[in-house]
Design a protein around this motif. Structure first.
Motif, PDB file in Angstrom:
ATOM      1  N   ASP A  88     -10.543  -4.660  -0.291  1.00  0.00           N
ATOM      2  CA  ASP A  88     -11.234  -4.066   0.650  1.00  0.00           C
ATOM      3  C   ASP A  88     -10.927  -4.766   2.002  1.00  0.00           C
ATOM      4  OD1 ASP A  88     -12.053  -2.290  -0.998  1.00  0.00           O
ATOM      5  OD2 ASP A  88     -14.075  -3.185  -1.180  1.00  0.00           O
ATOM      6  N   LEU A  89     -10.986  -6.280   2.065  1.00  0.00           N
ATOM      7  CA  LEU A  89     -10.773  -6.903   3.459  1.00  0.00           C
ATOM      8  C   LEU A  89      -9.162  -6.283   3.990  1.00  0.00           C
ATOM      9  CD1 LEU A  89     -11.624  -9.002   5.543  1.00  0.00           C
ATOM     10  CD2 LEU A  89     -10.585 -10.300   3.952  1.00  0.00           C
ATOM     11  N   PHE A  90      -8.411  -6.664   2.769  1.00  0.00           N
ATOM     12  CA  PHE A  90      -6.903  -6.428   3.100  1.00  0.00           C
ATOM     13  C   PHE A  90      -6.848  -5.003   3.742  1.00  0.00           C
ATOM     14  CE2 PHE A  90      -6.378 -10.616   1.847  1.00  0.00           C
ATOM     15  CZ  PHE A  90      -5.816 -11.304   2.466  1.00  0.00           C
ATOM     16  N   ALA A  91      -7.574  -4.181   2.980  1.00  0.00           N
ATOM     17  CA  ALA A  91      -7.200  -2.583   3.138  1.00  0.00           C
ATOM     18  C   ALA A  91      -7.661  -2.189   4.482  1.00  0.00           C
ATOM     19  CB  ALA A  91      -7.962  -1.745   2.063  1.00  0.00           C
ATOM     20  N   GLU A  92      -8.852  -2.670   4.774  1.00  0.00           N
ATOM     21  CA  GLU A  92      -9.282  -2.543   6.310  1.00  0.00           C
ATOM     22  C   GLU A  92      -8.113  -3.075   7.272  1.00  0.00           C
ATOM     23  OE1 GLU A  92     -11.896  -0.707   7.571  1.00  0.00           O
ATOM     24  OE2 GLU A  92     -12.116   0.073   5.514  1.00  0.00           O
ATOM     25  N   TYR A  93      -7.794  -4.325   6.861  1.00  0.00           N
ATOM     26  CA  TYR A  93      -6.596  -4.787   7.841  1.00  0.00           C
ATOM     27  C   TYR A  93      -5.529  -4.185   7.837  1.00  0.00           C
ATOM     28  CZ  TYR A  93      -2.848  -7.622   9.440  1.00  0.00           C
ATOM     29  OH  TYR A  93      -1.722  -8.376   9.966  1.00  0.00           O
ATOM     30  N   ASP A  94      -4.935  -3.444   6.807  1.00  0.00           N
ATOM     31  CA  ASP A  94      -3.900  -2.705   6.707  1.00  0.00           C
ATOM     32  C   ASP A  94      -3.912  -1.210   7.311  1.00  0.00           C
ATOM     33  OD1 ASP A  94      -1.075  -2.158   5.688  1.00  0.00           O
ATOM     34  OD2 ASP A  94      -1.811  -1.298   3.675  1.00  0.00           O
ATOM     35  N   LYS A  95      -5.294  -0.762   7.194  1.00  0.00           N
ATOM     36  CA  LYS A  95      -5.647   0.605   7.923  1.00  0.00           C
ATOM     37  C   LYS A  95      -5.561   0.282   9.452  1.00  0.00           C
ATOM     38  CE  LYS A  95      -9.323   2.212   6.570  1.00  0.00           C
ATOM     39  NZ  LYS A  95     -10.817   2.540   6.334  1.00  0.00           N
ATOM     40  N   THR A 126      -0.585  -8.353  -8.110  1.00  0.00           N
ATOM     41  CA  THR A 126      -1.069  -9.048  -6.898  1.00  0.00           C
ATOM     42  C   THR A 126      -2.516  -8.258  -6.367  1.00  0.00           C
ATOM     43  OG1 THR A 126       0.700  -9.889  -6.226  1.00  0.00           O
ATOM     44  CG2 THR A 126      -0.720  -9.790  -4.726  1.00  0.00           C
ATOM     45  N   ILE A 127      -2.262  -6.897  -6.398  1.00  0.00           N
ATOM     46  CA  ILE A 127      -3.437  -5.842  -6.130  1.00  0.00           C
ATOM     47  C   ILE A 127      -4.301  -6.140  -6.966  1.00  0.00           C
ATOM     48  CG2 ILE A 127      -4.088  -3.539  -5.962  1.00  0.00           C
ATOM     49  CD1 ILE A 127      -2.215  -4.115  -3.718  1.00  0.00           C
ATOM     50  N   ALA A 128      -4.361  -6.264  -8.353  1.00  0.00           N
ATOM     51  CA  ALA A 128      -5.480  -6.570  -9.185  1.00  0.00           C
ATOM     52  C   ALA A 128      -6.045  -7.924  -8.897  1.00  0.00           C
ATOM     53  CB  ALA A 128      -4.837  -6.482 -10.728  1.00  0.00           C
ATOM     54  N   GLU A 129      -5.321  -8.723  -8.712  1.00  0.00           N
ATOM     55  CA  GLU A 129      -5.755 -10.144  -8.278  1.00  0.00           C
ATOM     56  C   GLU A 129      -6.610 -10.115  -7.029  1.00  0.00           C
ATOM     57  OE1 GLU A 129      -4.244 -14.684  -7.779  1.00  0.00           O
ATOM     58  OE2 GLU A 129      -2.966 -13.582  -8.761  1.00  0.00           O
ATOM     59  N   LEU A 130      -6.264  -9.261  -6.318  1.00  0.00           N
ATOM     60  CA  LEU A 130      -6.928  -9.180  -4.687  1.00  0.00           C
ATOM     61  C   LEU A 130      -8.398  -8.380  -5.316  1.00  0.00           C
ATOM     62  CD1 LEU A 130      -4.419  -8.094  -2.110  1.00  0.00           C
ATOM     63  CD2 LEU A 130      -5.974 -10.260  -2.369  1.00  0.00           C
ATOM     64  N   ARG A 131      -8.191  -7.631  -6.057  1.00  0.00           N
ATOM     65  CA  ARG A 131      -9.544  -6.682  -6.637  1.00  0.00           C
ATOM     66  C   ARG A 131     -10.463  -7.682  -7.421  1.00  0.00           C
ATOM     67  NH1 ARG A 131      -9.087  -1.319  -5.553  1.00  0.00           N
ATOM     68  NH2 ARG A 131      -7.268  -0.515  -5.401  1.00  0.00           N
ATOM     69  N   SER A 164       1.925  -5.434   4.250  1.00  0.00           N
ATOM     70  CA  SER A 164       0.883  -4.064   3.897  1.00  0.00           C
ATOM     71  C   SER A 164       0.701  -4.308   2.572  1.00  0.00           C
ATOM     72  CB  SER A 164       2.084  -3.068   4.109  1.00  0.00           C
ATOM     73  OG  SER A 164       1.494  -1.495   3.644  1.00  0.00           O
ATOM     74  N   LEU A 165      -0.349  -3.569   1.909  1.00  0.00           N
ATOM     75  CA  LEU A 165      -0.700  -3.795   0.898  1.00  0.00           C
ATOM     76  C   LEU A 165       0.053  -3.009  -0.072  1.00  0.00           C
ATOM     77  CD1 LEU A 165      -4.706  -3.210   0.680  1.00  0.00           C
ATOM     78  CD2 LEU A 165      -3.268  -5.099  -0.112  1.00  0.00           C
ATOM     79  N   ALA A 166       1.009  -1.932   0.448  1.00  0.00           N
ATOM     80  CA  ALA A 166       1.972  -1.020  -0.209  1.00  0.00           C
ATOM     81  C   ALA A 166       3.078  -1.998  -0.635  1.00  0.00           C
ATOM     82  CB  ALA A 166       2.354  -0.052   0.703  1.00  0.00           C
ATOM     83  N   ASP A 167       3.263  -2.997  -0.125  1.00  0.00           N
ATOM     84  CA  ASP A 167       4.510  -3.770  -0.501  1.00  0.00           C
ATOM     85  C   ASP A 167       4.324  -4.960  -1.732  1.00  0.00           C
ATOM     86  OD1 ASP A 167       5.788  -2.772   1.763  1.00  0.00           O
ATOM     87  OD2 ASP A 167       5.064  -4.291   3.066  1.00  0.00           O
ATOM     88  N   LEU A 168       2.891  -4.763  -2.151  1.00  0.00           N
ATOM     89  CA  LEU A 168       2.529  -5.991  -2.904  1.00  0.00           C
ATOM     90  C   LEU A 168       2.542  -5.359  -4.569  1.00  0.00           C
ATOM     91  CD1 LEU A 168      -0.745  -7.306  -1.590  1.00  0.00           C
ATOM     92  CD2 LEU A 168       1.397  -8.219  -1.486  1.00  0.00           C
ATOM     93  N   PRO A 169       2.964  -5.966  -5.336  1.00  0.00           N
ATOM     94  CA  PRO A 169       3.174  -5.544  -6.765  1.00  0.00           C
ATOM     95  C   PRO A 169       1.783  -5.264  -7.349  1.00  0.00           C
ATOM     96  CG  PRO A 169       3.689  -8.099  -6.825  1.00  0.00           C
ATOM     97  CD  PRO A 169       3.511  -7.514  -5.282  1.00  0.00           C
ATOM     98  N   PRO A 170       1.807  -4.907  -8.568  1.00  0.00           N
ATOM     99  CA  PRO A 170       0.405  -4.292  -8.884  1.00  0.00           C
ATOM    100  C   PRO A 170      -0.434  -5.656  -9.518  1.00  0.00           C
ATOM    101  CG  PRO A 170       1.877  -2.775  -9.573  1.00  0.00           C
ATOM    102  CD  PRO A 170       2.778  -3.746  -8.855  1.00  0.00           C
TER     103      PRO A 170
END
Length: 155
Positions: A124-131, A113-118, A105-111
């Motif tokens: 957005d791709l992983f957010a849709e997957y997570d949703k 890593t989230i910034a790098e994904l952005r 889940s994206l909620a498990d990732l450190p900030p």
């Protein structure tokens, strides 16, 4: 005349430039070694220690030869940037999930890593997957490849 390109350790190099770079590295490193050995024999009491120090100077010469070669011979790779098809990205995520199980889940990732994904436009791709993982059992999971838009989100 088109240069003959080779792949060495995952990078593309011109064959002539590779030979020149090897020669430059050999001349600079061996030259540094022999000069240091001659100079250090007079300064260091033990001859073996003088050779050991000269070898260290030779290693620094290797680095200097590499720096000279990198300055003289620019990379030959062609970087082609293109936007990956969002449907293809979604399909890959589904294949990964089918092969290895849930991706997390994206909620498990450190900030960081989230910034790098952005930065890489993958958030957005992983957010849709997570949703899709957190939908109720009555709703169909978000696994359809054709339901993605150009931006990577749901349409």
């Amino acid at each position: 005349m088109k240069p003959e390109l080779f792949e060495v350790w995952g990078d593309t190099v011109d064959g002539r430039h590779l030979i020149y770079a090897i020669c430059i590295g050999a001349i600079v490193s061996l030259g540094a070694y022999f000069i240091a050995r001659q100079l250090l024999v007079g300064w260091v009491a033990d001859a073996q220690m003088a050779r050991a120090y000269a070898m260290l100077v030779g290693i620094v010469g290797c680095l200097a030869g590499g720096a000279i070669s990198a300055t003289l011979f620019k990379p030959k790779r062609n970087v082609v940037e293109h936007l990956a098809d969002p449907a293809w990205r979604s399909k890959i995520l589904i294949e990964l999930q089918n092969e290895y199980g849930p991706l997390g889940s994206l909620a498990d990732l450190p900030p960081a890593t989230i910034a790098e994904l952005r930065e890489m436009d993958l958030y957005d791709l992983f957010a849709e997957y997570d949703k899709g993982l957190h939908t109720s059992p009555d709703e169909p999971p978000v696994k359809t490849v054709s339901a993605t838009s150009i931006e990577g989100g749901r349409s």
